[in-house]
Write a protein that holds these residues in place. Structure first.
Motif, short mmCIF file in Angstrom:
data_model
loop_
_atom_site.label_atom_id
_atom_site.label_comp_id
_atom_site.label_asym_id
_atom_site.label_seq_id
_atom_site.Cartn_x
_atom_site.Cartn_y
_atom_site.Cartn_z
N PRO A 222 83.47 -99.16 -59.37
CA PRO A 222 85.16 -99.91 -58.36
C PRO A 222 84.38 -99.99 -57.02
CG PRO A 222 85.05 -98.07 -59.80
CD PRO A 222 83.68 -98.30 -60.57
N GLY A 223 85.63 -101.17 -56.44
CA GLY A 223 84.90 -101.23 -54.76
C GLY A 223 84.07 -101.95 -54.45
N ASN A 224 82.84 -102.51 -55.55
CA ASN A 224 81.88 -103.58 -54.96
C ASN A 224 82.79 -104.73 -55.99
OD1 ASN A 224 80.28 -102.29 -54.45
ND2 ASN A 224 80.26 -100.64 -55.99
N SER A 225 82.20 -105.84 -55.87
CA SER A 225 82.06 -107.59 -55.60
C SER A 225 81.19 -107.85 -56.02
CB SER A 225 83.38 -107.94 -54.76
OG SER A 225 84.24 -107.42 -54.99
N VAL A 226 80.99 -108.82 -56.95
CA VAL A 226 79.71 -110.08 -56.89
C VAL A 226 80.17 -112.43 -57.69
CG1 VAL A 226 79.34 -110.08 -59.29
CG2 VAL A 226 77.85 -110.59 -58.09
N ALA A 227 80.10 -112.18 -55.62
CA ALA A 227 80.34 -113.60 -55.64
C ALA A 227 79.07 -114.91 -56.00
CB ALA A 227 80.44 -113.83 -54.48
N LEU A 228 79.60 -116.08 -57.08
CA LEU A 228 78.64 -116.88 -57.24
C LEU A 228 79.61 -117.96 -56.41
CD1 LEU A 228 76.80 -118.58 -58.76
CD2 LEU A 228 78.35 -118.88 -60.10
N ALA A 229 78.03 -118.23 -54.83
CA ALA A 229 78.53 -119.89 -54.47
C ALA A 229 78.41 -120.72 -55.23
CB ALA A 229 77.88 -119.89 -53.32
N ALA A 230 78.99 -122.18 -54.29
CA ALA A 230 78.87 -123.80 -55.42
C ALA A 230 77.21 -123.83 -55.37
CB ALA A 230 79.44 -124.27 -54.64
N ASP A 231 76.64 -123.65 -54.28
CA ASP A 231 75.08 -123.57 -54.34
C ASP A 231 74.00 -123.04 -55.56
OD1 ASP A 231 74.75 -121.18 -53.19
OD2 ASP A 231 74.43 -122.25 -51.34
N GLY A 232 75.16 -121.67 -56.31
CA GLY A 232 74.49 -121.36 -57.02
C GLY A 232 73.94 -120.32 -56.10
N THR A 233 73.51 -119.30 -55.51
CA THR A 233 72.83 -118.03 -54.50
C THR A 233 74.30 -117.21 -55.22
OG1 THR A 233 74.53 -118.53 -52.51
CG2 THR A 233 72.18 -119.27 -53.18
N THR A 237 78.67 -107.53 -53.14
CA THR A 237 79.55 -106.67 -51.66
C THR A 237 80.39 -105.93 -52.00
OG1 THR A 237 81.53 -108.25 -51.44
CG2 THR A 237 78.93 -109.30 -50.24
N ALA A 238 80.69 -104.85 -51.18
CA ALA A 238 81.60 -103.87 -51.18
C ALA A 238 82.80 -105.14 -51.35
CB ALA A 238 81.71 -102.72 -49.98
N THR A 239 84.34 -104.84 -52.03
CA THR A 239 85.00 -105.41 -52.18
C THR A 239 85.78 -105.45 -51.14
OG1 THR A 239 85.42 -104.78 -54.62
CG2 THR A 239 87.61 -105.90 -53.92
N ASP A 240 86.43 -106.60 -50.50
CA ASP A 240 87.06 -106.47 -49.87
C ASP A 240 89.06 -106.65 -50.45
OD1 ASP A 240 89.29 -107.49 -47.35
OD2 ASP A 240 87.90 -108.65 -46.55
N ALA A 241 89.68 -105.62 -49.86
CA ALA A 241 90.70 -105.42 -51.57
C ALA A 241 91.37 -106.58 -50.15
CB ALA A 241 90.84 -104.15 -51.33
N ALA A 242 92.08 -106.22 -49.19
CA ALA A 242 92.69 -107.65 -48.70
C ALA A 242 92.25 -108.85 -49.26
CB ALA A 242 92.97 -107.72 -47.69
N GLU A 243 91.18 -109.02 -49.67
CA GLU A 243 90.41 -110.63 -49.88
C GLU A 243 90.39 -110.99 -51.09
OE1 GLU A 243 87.55 -112.66 -48.11
OE2 GLU A 243 87.64 -114.41 -48.56
N ALA A 244 90.56 -109.89 -52.28
CA ALA A 244 89.80 -110.05 -53.28
C ALA A 244 91.34 -109.47 -54.44
CB ALA A 244 88.96 -109.15 -54.44
N LEU A 245 91.90 -108.73 -53.99
CA LEU A 245 93.36 -108.55 -54.70
C LEU A 245 94.92 -109.16 -53.98
CD1 LEU A 245 92.15 -104.95 -55.79
CD2 LEU A 245 91.83 -106.85 -56.83
N ASP A 246 94.63 -109.50 -52.71
CA ASP A 246 95.78 -110.00 -51.66
C ASP A 246 97.20 -110.62 -52.58
OD1 ASP A 246 94.49 -112.09 -52.90
OD2 ASP A 246 94.20 -113.06 -51.00
#
Lengths: 324, 174
Positions: A222-233, A237-246
């Motif tokens: 809980p509270g963690n996020s993982v992101a795949l960018a378009a370039d494959g990286t 990160t810690a979840t930015d609740a305002a951005e992820a669950l907006d």
């Protein structure tokens, strides 16, 4: 054996520093006093398991309370809030959810002979889907979800963005997108998958994420996020609740995201077609947050900070221009 | 005289959200001490706040905490009545402190002490356990615990005292 206590609150008052000097020195005389000190000290290192109140509030809103108008947040003044709140933020009745799911199921079977159930949230809408396995999914605008449950698997296919609250079961629940897979047993989490990017945020429980072409598994708590960018990286990160669950809160929030991504979200949320002038850098980064129920206001909030750009809207068409 | 703001309760979304963020963590801990299971505690919190929403006009913001504790406790008892929790209580607490600068033997001994203490806390009677943890972990004063549980401060102090005595008895090696 230690002697019994004369006073049956003395240890409690010792811990709250409420003993008289006489009581305190009498307590210190006891041969079991060191043991009590040690217990009190050891208890200080105890913590209950983590609890993410922001994520739990988002879960409450997404699954138990109907979505509220974001304009309520933007407006101030207790009187307006008071007038709209009770009707807007209504508890979702189970029969309603079941009826909605049944209606979707009927249309689904017409087109999908393999037994999968299909859901779709068109531009400008979000859908609450009650899956046959008891899980609930809130689907953001411009997204589709297909779901198929068998004895060995619960398979969901997502294009777009959705918040999942998965009913606990021994059969794993797997969300597949164009970029990867999310595997859980019972938990709640958000998946964003658009334009070659994929972001997964865990709200409760544990979530396992794997990306196509990447052998590593990412385990989210809980509270963690993982992101795949378009370039494959890939970045965790810690979840930015305002951005992820907006969007569960009727908003779209962006933090240092390319203008192109913001414009596509505006198009999805309001069924708009936005034209860009040649020479406008649509990869410039911006941070903004707009309500998903008021197109004019959203356009003003998102576009007015851009320097040297004006826009005009007629119907569902928006044209951006560069100033001379 | 009725107060003018009585009718507003916690219905305003901003007030409801603020109430959630303020009360939910403590209520979750309280229900976790009862259930011993973080997930069902979090679900009970959700349920309690659904009830709060349905009764939002009747609950004043500064009474919301006590109201939610009452509802949360009732929901917990209903769950016990359905025999979903009873009989397999295990408190999965997290340890954050790491003793430092001591010999490996001393560290190991501290660790074992802490583990036995966890088991002893889980074995406490419910009333003593929640008073002990609400005070030691959540930092609530005896007066506040008394108000939340609807008992006297004296009763809270007795439970706290009994918790310590029983922890010492349940805990061999102290």
């Amino acid at each position: 054996m230690a002697q019994p206590f004369q006073d049956d609150t003395i240890l409690a008052r010792w811990l709250s520093n409420a003993l008289s000097p006489e009581e305190a020195s009498a307590l210190r005389e006891r041969d079991d006093f060191a043991a009590y000190e040690r217990i009190a000290r050891a208890a200080e290192g105890l913590r209950p398991p983590p609890y993410d109140a922001q994520a739990e509030l988002a879960r409450l809103r997404a699954t138990r309370l109907a979505p509220q108008s974001p304009s309520q947040h933007l407006r101030s003044g207790a009187q307006e809030e008071k007038a709209v709140a009770p009707t807007r933020l209504r508890r979702l009745r189970p029969w309603y959810a079941v009826a909605a799911a049944l209606a979707l199921l009927l249309t689904a079977w017409l087109f999908w002979p393999d037994g999968a159930v299909r859901y779709r949230a068109g531009a400008g809408e979000t859908e609450l889907a009650a899956l046959p396995d008891g899980s609930t999914v809130r689907i953001n605008a411009g997204s589709t979800l297909a779901f198929d449950a068998t004895a060995e698997s619960r398979a969901a296919e997502l294009a777009g963005e959705a918040f999942f609250e998965v009913e606990k079961a021994t059969v794993p629940f797997v969300v597949t997108t164009a970029q990867g897979e999310v595997t859980v047993l019972g938990t709640s989490f958000n998946v964003y998958s658009r334009d070659g990017e994929m972001r997964v945020s865990c709200a409760t429980g544990r979530v396992r994420v794997s990306f196509a072409g990447n052998s590593e598994d990412f385990l989210l708590t809980p509270g963690n996020s993982v992101a795949l960018a378009a370039d494959g990286t890939v970045a965790t990160t810690a979840t930015d609740a305002a951005e992820a669950l907006d969007w569960l809160d009727g908003q779209s929030a962006f933090k240092n995201r390319p203008l192109a991504e913001v414009l596509r979200e505006l198009e999805r949320q309001f069924a708009l077609k936005i034209d860009l002038p040649p020479g406008l850098d649509d990869q410039q980064l911006l941070s903004t947050s707009f309500p998903n129920d008021d197109a004019d206001r959203a356009l003003e909030i998102a576009l007015s900070p851009l320097s040297g750009v004006t826009y005009t809207r007629s119907g569902q068409r928006v044209v951006l221009r560069l100033n001379e | 005289m009725m107060q003018a703001e009585d009718q507003s309760g916690v219905c305003a979304p901003s007030v409801f959200d603020a109430t959630f963020l303020r009360v939910a963590p403590l209520l979750r801990n309280f229900l976790f001490y009862r259930t011993g299971d973080a997930e069902s505690a979090a679900d009970l919190v959700q349920e309690a706040f659904v009830r709060l929403w349905e009764n939002c006009s009747k609950v004043l913001p500064d009474k919301a905490r006590a109201w939610l504790f009452k509802v949360g406790e009732n929901l917990f008892l209903q769950q016990v009545a359905k025999a979903r929790v009873a009989g397999r209580y295990a408190l999965e607490m997290v340890r954050t402190d790491e003793a430092q600068g001591e010999s490996p033997e001393a560290l190991l001994e501290e660790k074992e002490f802490a583990e036995r203490l966890d088991a002893a806390i889980a074995a406490l009677p419910e009333g003593s356990r929640e008073v002990f943890l609400l005070n030691r972990i959540d930092g609530l004063k005896y007066r506040e615990i008394a108000d939340l549980l609807g008992i006297s401060q004296k009763a809270v102090e007795k439970r706290m005292h009994r918790a310590l005595v029983e922890l010492r008895e349940l805990h061999p090696g102290v």
